[in-house]
Design a protein around this motif. Structure first.
Motif, short mmCIF file in Angstrom:
data_model
loop_
_atom_site.label_atom_id
_atom_site.label_comp_id
_atom_site.label_asym_id
_atom_site.label_seq_id
_atom_site.Cartn_x
_atom_site.Cartn_y
_atom_site.Cartn_z
N TYR A 145 0.97 -1.26 0.00
CA TYR A 145 -0.07 -0.08 0.06
C TYR A 145 0.94 1.08 0.07
O TYR A 145 1.94 1.22 0.39
N ASP A 146 0.01 2.41 -0.38
CA ASP A 146 0.82 3.62 -0.30
C ASP A 146 -0.06 4.56 0.53
O ASP A 146 -1.37 4.54 0.21
N ASP A 268 -2.76 -3.86 7.85
CA ASP A 268 -3.85 -4.85 8.07
C ASP A 268 -5.20 -4.45 7.28
O ASP A 268 -5.63 -5.41 7.07
N TYR A 269 -5.57 -3.19 7.55
CA TYR A 269 -6.65 -2.71 6.81
C TYR A 269 -6.43 -3.04 5.29
O TYR A 269 -7.32 -3.57 4.55
N ALA A 270 -5.07 -2.57 4.61
CA ALA A 270 -5.05 -2.49 3.30
C ALA A 270 -5.21 -3.96 2.80
O ALA A 270 -5.63 -4.20 1.56
N GLU A 271 -4.69 -4.93 3.54
CA GLU A 271 -4.71 -6.28 3.37
C GLU A 271 -6.31 -7.02 3.10
O GLU A 271 -6.69 -7.67 2.26
N ARG A 272 -7.13 -6.56 4.11
CA ARG A 272 -8.47 -7.08 4.08
C ARG A 272 -9.05 -6.06 3.07
O ARG A 272 -9.79 -6.80 2.24
N ASN A 276 -11.02 -7.92 -0.32
CA ASN A 276 -12.43 -8.04 -0.48
C ASN A 276 -12.92 -7.11 -1.72
O ASN A 276 -14.04 -6.88 -2.10
N ASN A 277 -11.86 -6.43 -2.55
CA ASN A 277 -11.78 -5.63 -3.64
C ASN A 277 -11.14 -5.96 -4.71
O ASN A 277 -10.22 -5.42 -4.94
#
Length: 302
Positions: A145-146, A268-272, A276-277
């Protein structure tokens, strides 16, 4: 987005330390530079707040900071917080050619690997400054992520590389990458609000003003952007001072009262979100953000 999904609140911690003043503010004044040393004092206050509330955060650590304060960097890592790449000496990438920018990535990553043995999942450019080459390098170095772009406020995107902006021609959108773009915004950063620099930053804002901005944006995000991310960037040398620590304590308590908000770190948020997207699905739903459909030239003679 799932209407029942929770908003993720990220308390992202910028550990710019000395490099903020030597590079971003280009100071040769030892007194001014010493402001960055307050990170060595105030980071423990931030860590205590996070531990008390069982919050895992992302720490943005330039290689320069990791080398200046290796034991503090090891402590942050040992407590389970995420470490993200944040430059070598908090440089502005626009001041370097492609080879120079690549070398900055290499040195910043080498320092983090040397101190804590980490290759970060995330890239956050110093002061959120980026060049036309930055995102190709983010992809090249394998970041998940960036966190340097402002195209959205609370919802992620997939980052493009190779955008161009000719002076008198249509905007040229580049290629979509698999890098997740997590949004940032200056109202959700403590440095412009709190820091005073002669002729550059007015700062010295009352904590009540920041509290109104931060709680207002959180209220909007949790109501209108379920499944999104509220990314608040704080710096120990700014928010670690007494009256501002009280603000952070109040803000954490405010967040905790809502069942539809949870604390988390950026990685963790970026992985989820990425799981899902799928990129093809996201692109179809967000053509403007993907850079699709733009008119690149006008018909001759019109």
């Amino acid at each position: 987005m799932n209407a029942e999904a929770k908003l993720t609140c990220c308390l992202t911690v910028g550990m710019d330390a000395l490099s903020l003043w030597t590079t971003s503010f280009k100071s040769d004044n030892p007194s001014m530079i010493s402001r960055g040393e307050f990170d060595a004092v105030a980071t423990d206050r931030i860590l205590e707040l996070l531990a008390t509330n069982d919050i895992r955060s992302t720490f943005l650590i330039p290689g320069h900071t990791a080398l200046a304060y290796p034991e503090l960097t090891k402590k942050i890592h040992g407590l389970g917080h995420e470490i993200a790449y944040h430059g070598w000496v908090h440089e502005d990438p626009r001041e370097f050619d492609l080879a120079g920018q690549r070398r900055i990535f290499e040195r910043g990553l080498e320092a983090l690997d040397h101190v804590v043995g980490v290759h970060p999942r995330g890239h956050v450019s110093p002061a959120w400054n980026t060049s036309a080459d930055t995102f190709a390098l983010v992809e090249e170095f394998g970041f998940l992520y960036d966190g340097s772009r402002m195209a959205t406020d609370f919802l992620p995107v997939y980052v493009r590389k190779g955008d161009r902006w000719p002076a008198n021609e249509p905007y040229e959108f580049g290629q979509l990458t698999e890098v997740v773009g997590l949004p940032v915004a200056w109202p959700l950063d403590d440095v412009p609000l709190f820091e005073f620099v002669w002729g550059q930053l007015g700062g010295l804002t009352a904590p009540s003003v920041a509290e109104e901005i931060w709680t207002g944006d959180l209220d909007y995000a949790r109501t209108h952007c379920p499944g999104g991310v509220f990314n608040l960037t704080i710096h120990p040398q700014s928010s670690g001072r007494g009256h501002r620590m009280l603000l952070l304590e109040r803000f954490v308590e405010y967040v905790k009262q809502f069942d539809n908000v949870e604390f988390g770190c950026l990685g963790d948020y970026a992985e989820r979100w990425k799981a899902n997207n799928p990129i093809d699905v996201w692109r179809k739903a967000n053509p403007a953000l993907a850079g699709d459909g733009a008119i690149t030239e006008l018909p001759l003679g019109k």
